[in-house]
Design a protein around this motif. Structure first.
Motif, PDB file in Angstrom:
ATOM      1  N   SER A   8       0.839  -1.209   0.000  1.00  0.00           N
ATOM      2  CA  SER A   8       0.000   0.000   0.000  1.00  0.00           C
ATOM      3  C   SER A   8       0.864   1.244   0.000  1.00  0.00           C
ATOM      4  N   TRP A   9       1.921   1.214   0.773  1.00  0.00           N
ATOM      5  CA  TRP A   9       2.826   2.362   0.814  1.00  0.00           C
ATOM      6  C   TRP A   9       3.542   2.551  -0.528  1.00  0.00           C
ATOM      7  N   VAL A  10       3.892   1.442  -1.163  1.00  0.00           N
ATOM      8  CA  VAL A  10       4.527   1.537  -2.488  1.00  0.00           C
ATOM      9  C   VAL A  10       3.589   2.220  -3.479  1.00  0.00           C
ATOM     10  N   LEU A  11       2.319   1.846  -3.457  1.00  0.00           N
ATOM     11  CA  LEU A  11       1.351   2.437  -4.366  1.00  0.00           C
ATOM     12  C   LEU A  11       1.157   3.920  -4.094  1.00  0.00           C
ATOM     13  N   VAL A  12       1.056   4.302  -2.829  1.00  0.00           N
ATOM     14  CA  VAL A  12       0.838   5.702  -2.465  1.00  0.00           C
ATOM     15  C   VAL A  12       2.052   6.557  -2.824  1.00  0.00           C
TER      16      VAL A  12
END
Length: 372
Positions: A60-64
């Protein structure tokens, strides 16, 4: 939903990375155009990420982070064409009609038959110079009603979407029609004589775009802009270059043109003035341009109402103020820019020497030297 967001994020990242390549293939260069649209989509995806994703997972952090970077990256390119950026061209403080020049640039769209709309714009705004692009013999015949008001002209009607006409209230001198890079793709080069006697070197251009239906690569377009840019960079004369460049204001190739030419963009710090596509508000970008040397300040610039073309017309009023040179500065050219420009012109086998040059009158030369 998470998979859909991940897929969209990947596509946005790809669209951001693709233009980093200097490859001239049309699909690569076309990603320079929709930066505002990509930034908008990236922002919407970011909002969805923050609402839906589970931030206990590292993915999720990678996507954000990825979509946030894309949003910031696209905004960086278009930010100079907003009110948040310092103006590159000063707003004029001089009130002297003899020093003013106004130019209306209009891509009329050859099949468009609403010539009356353009004629009405000309009679309403009374430009000193009218430049039409994609104008064929039919358009020339219709615009002949302007010749009493605008007695000086250069005419190049063509049926291949690259016809071009110039009508002027001001005298034109040493006018030339050239085919600098491609057969069938003309450009017009002339001197415009101001009422005070000073001459302006003017270049009117409409290179072919990189597209699957035109040129598969942008090298022809880029080469035309580079050789014109290098030619005017050597000139002491005040210079104006205008037309449909088939390139957006913030692209790497347009920035290269500005760097090698030293010309200024009056839109910087004022707005995008998106002229294409007139029929789709969500797919618009600045394709029609006017660049000028630092001899001018800006009185006004505006996008005019539709004439049923796919382009809006651009109307610009400049004031000739040689002393403004000390206060205005454009993009700086670096060694890597010149090397890239060398590669472009070498690939097409063209030279700045092919661009028509003009003689600077002794009186004007003395006046310009007095300001240096």
């Amino acid at each position: 939903m998470v998979y859909a967001i991940a897929l969209l994020t990947g596509l946005i990242v790809f669209a951001c990375l693709l233009p980093l390549s200097r490859h001239s293939y049309w699909m690569v260069r076309s990603m320079d155009f929709p930066r505002l649209q990509i930034a908008t989509l990236a922002f919407l995806i970011l909002i969805a990420d923050l609402s839906i994703l589970n931030f206990t997972q590292w993915t999720s952090w990678v996507l954000v982070v990825s979509i946030s970077f894309c949003f910031i990256w696209q905004i960086w390119w278009i930010l100079p064409y907003t009110l948040l950026w310092p103006k590159e061209v000063k707003t004029t403080k001089v009130s002297d009609p003899d020093r003013e020049i106004s130019i209306l640039t209009s891509n009329v769209l050859t099949p468009n038959r609403n010539a009356e709309a353009l004629i009405n714009l000309v009679r309403k705004h009374k430009p000193d110079v009218l430049v039409t692009l994609e104008s064929d013999q039919w358009w020339e015949d219709q615009l002949s009603v302007l010749e009493n008001e605008m007695p000086y002209s250069v005419k190049c009607p063509r049926d291949n979407l690259y016809g071009m006409h110039v009508f002027s209230r001001l005298p034109l001198n040493e006018s030339t029609i050239s085919y600098l890079v491609e057969d069938g793709i003309p450009s017009i080069h002339t001197q415009i004589i101001l009422p005070m006697g000073d001459s302006i070197r003017a270049h009117f251009v409409h290179p072919a775009p990189p597209s699957p239906t035109e040129n598969l690569e942008s090298s022809e377009r880029d080469a035309e802009l580079v050789i014109i840019g290098r030619s005017v960079a050597d000139s002491q004369q005040p210079v104006i270059v205008t037309g449909d460049l088939n390139d957006v204001a913030w692209s790497a190739s347009t920035r290269l043109f500005r760097k090698v030419s030293g010309l200024l963009d009056p839109r910087v710090g004022r707005g995008m003035f998106n002229t294409f596509h007139a029929d789709y508000f969500f797919l618009r970008w600045p394709l029609d341009h006017l660049f000028h040397s630092d001899h001018f300040t800006l009185k006004s610039i505006q996008r005019l109402p539709s004439i049923d073309s796919d382009h809006f017309a651009l109307f610009t009023r400049l004031v000739y103020v040689p002393t403004a040179q000390e206060e205005q500065e454009g993009l700086e050219s670096e060694i890597s820019d010149q090397e890239w420009a060398d590669d472009i012109v070498k690939e097409e086998g063209v030279s700045k020497d092919e661009v028509p040059k003009f003689c600077l009158q002794d009186k004007q030369k003395r006046k310009l030297l007095s300001f240096i």
